[in-house]
Design a protein around this motif. Structure first.
Motif, PDB file in Angstrom:
ATOM      1  N   VAL A 180       0.842  -1.191   0.000  1.00 45.31           N
ATOM      2  CA  VAL A 180       0.000   0.000   0.000  1.00 45.31           C
ATOM      3  C   VAL A 180       0.880   1.245   0.000  1.00 45.31           C
ATOM      4  O   VAL A 180       1.909   1.300   0.668  1.00 45.31           O
ATOM      5  N   GLN A 181       0.477   2.222  -0.798  1.00 48.00           N
ATOM      6  CA  GLN A 181       1.125   3.532  -0.802  1.00 48.00           C
ATOM      7  C   GLN A 181       0.063   4.591  -0.568  1.00 48.00           C
ATOM      8  O   GLN A 181      -0.992   4.574  -1.213  1.00 48.00           O
ATOM      9  N   GLN A 182       0.346   5.484   0.349  1.00 46.25           N
ATOM     10  CA  GLN A 182      -0.593   6.570   0.649  1.00 46.25           C
ATOM     11  C   GLN A 182       0.034   7.902   0.279  1.00 46.25           C
ATOM     12  O   GLN A 182       1.161   8.201   0.684  1.00 46.25           O
ATOM     13  N   ARG A 183      -0.698   8.688  -0.505  1.00 51.43           N
ATOM     14  CA  ARG A 183      -0.255  10.017  -0.900  1.00 51.43           C
ATOM     15  C   ARG A 183      -1.219  11.041  -0.301  1.00 51.43           C
ATOM     16  O   ARG A 183      -2.404  11.010  -0.594  1.00 51.43           O
ATOM     17  N   ARG A 184      -0.656  11.921   0.494  1.00 49.27           N
ATOM     18  CA  ARG A 184      -1.479  12.929   1.176  1.00 49.27           C
ATOM     19  C   ARG A 184      -1.183  14.284   0.557  1.00 49.27           C
ATOM     20  O   ARG A 184      -0.057  14.798   0.646  1.00 49.27           O
ATOM     21  N   PHE A 185      -2.190  14.860  -0.086  1.00 47.62           N
ATOM     22  CA  PHE A 185      -2.051  16.158  -0.740  1.00 47.62           C
ATOM     23  C   PHE A 185      -2.639  17.230   0.176  1.00 47.62           C
ATOM     24  O   PHE A 185      -3.851  17.256   0.409  1.00 47.62           O
ATOM     25  N   LEU A 186      -1.773  18.093   0.665  1.00 46.27           N
ATOM     26  CA  LEU A 186      -2.194  19.162   1.563  1.00 46.27           C
ATOM     27  C   LEU A 186      -2.132  20.493   0.824  1.00 46.27           C
ATOM     28  O   LEU A 186      -1.208  20.745   0.043  1.00 46.27           O
ATOM     29  N   ARG A 187      -3.078  21.349   1.103  1.00 47.61           N
ATOM     30  CA  ARG A 187      -3.114  22.656   0.436  1.00 47.61           C
ATOM     31  C   ARG A 187      -1.880  23.475   0.741  1.00 47.61           C
ATOM     32  O   ARG A 187      -1.438  24.283  -0.079  1.00 47.61           O
ATOM     33  N   SER A 188      -1.292  23.259   1.903  1.00 48.99           N
ATOM     34  CA  SER A 188      -0.155  24.073   2.332  1.00 48.99           C
ATOM     35  C   SER A 188       1.179  23.580   1.766  1.00 48.99           C
ATOM     36  O   SER A 188       2.200  24.243   1.957  1.00 48.99           O
ATOM     37  N   LEU A 189       1.182  22.416   1.089  1.00 47.98           N
ATOM     38  CA  LEU A 189       2.432  21.857   0.579  1.00 47.98           C
ATOM     39  C   LEU A 189       2.350  21.652  -0.930  1.00 47.98           C
ATOM     40  O   LEU A 189       1.303  21.273  -1.461  1.00 47.98           O
ATOM     41  N   GLU A 190       3.491  21.889  -1.618  1.00 52.67           N
ATOM     42  CA  GLU A 190       3.516  21.705  -3.064  1.00 52.67           C
ATOM     43  C   GLU A 190       3.606  20.235  -3.442  1.00 52.67           C
ATOM     44  O   GLU A 190       3.047  19.814  -4.464  1.00 52.67           O
TER      45      GLU A 190
END
Length: 207
Positions: free
Chosen positions: A47-57
């Motif tokens: 499993v791979q989890q990618r977390r996209f946060l508004r504060s990070l590019e």
């Protein structure tokens, strides 16, 4: 006036109606999905989890493995960037400490726990449990389907805008869109169905 055109029109209409009726009869339903996912006694893989946060590019990426055994529970192991092992059974959620003992899982936020419970319900084919908390919309067929979940409870509405699950024989990807604009993508690979579990995983789920 020639009768060929009306006859052809009637034949075309009859053929179209037959195709529509055939398609309706063979439609892939939530019950079909539940039966398909619950057919496997064990599911394990990477499993791979990618977390996209508004504060990070760039997304925050974590990788690990999982093991699910029907009626027993789920092991969710993160190997990078920080190692952790979480166990979910009918008795609750626990985490393995540095001494090798299972301790009650410390609160990590409703979002994290909801993700893990959601994944467990999906792998177990428990769409009935999901329907108690979400509006479910299913598209596709047994080999390539998309299930969209719209939260209905007030608590989940505060966390998720929608959840989209894609899969075939089992779940391949889960995308969680949160109300504040962040997004999490969980990708599953190297899936192994109904294969013997490692001894340590079997012991963890049975004791």
């Amino acid at each position: 006036m020639s009768l060929i055109s009306p006859v052809l029109s009637a034949l075309r209409f009859s053929l179209l109606l037959s195709l529509l009726l055939c398609g309706a009869a063979q439609a892939f339903t939530l019950q079909d999905l539940q039966q398909q996912l619950s057919a496997h006694q064990t599911v394990q893989g990477d499993v791979q989890q990618r977390r996209f946060l508004r504060s990070l590019e760039q997304p925050l990426i974590s990788e690990g493995t999982f093991v699910m055994q029907a009626q027993k529970g789920l092991l969710w192991e993160t190997r990078s960037p920080i190692a952790s092992l979480i166990r979910i059974t009918p008795d609750g959620m626990t985490q393995k400490d540095s001494a090798g003992n299972w301790q009650p899982l410390q609160q990590q936020g409703a979002g994290s726990q909801s993700q893990i419970r959601l994944f467990m319900d999906l792998l177990a084919g428990n769409t009935r449990a999901l329907s108690g908390q979400f509006d479910l919309s299913l598209q596709g067929d047994a080999g390539d389907w998309t299930l969209t979940l719209g939260p209905t409870s007030s608590i989940l509405k505060q966390i998720f805008q929608r959840i989209v699950i894609r899969g075939g024989q089992t779940v391949n990807q889960v995308t969680l869109s949160e109300t504040q604009g962040d997004r999490t993508e969980i990708l599953f690979s190297n899936l192994r169905l109904d294969q013997p579990l490692p001894a340590d995983a079997r012991h963890a789920l049975e004791h």
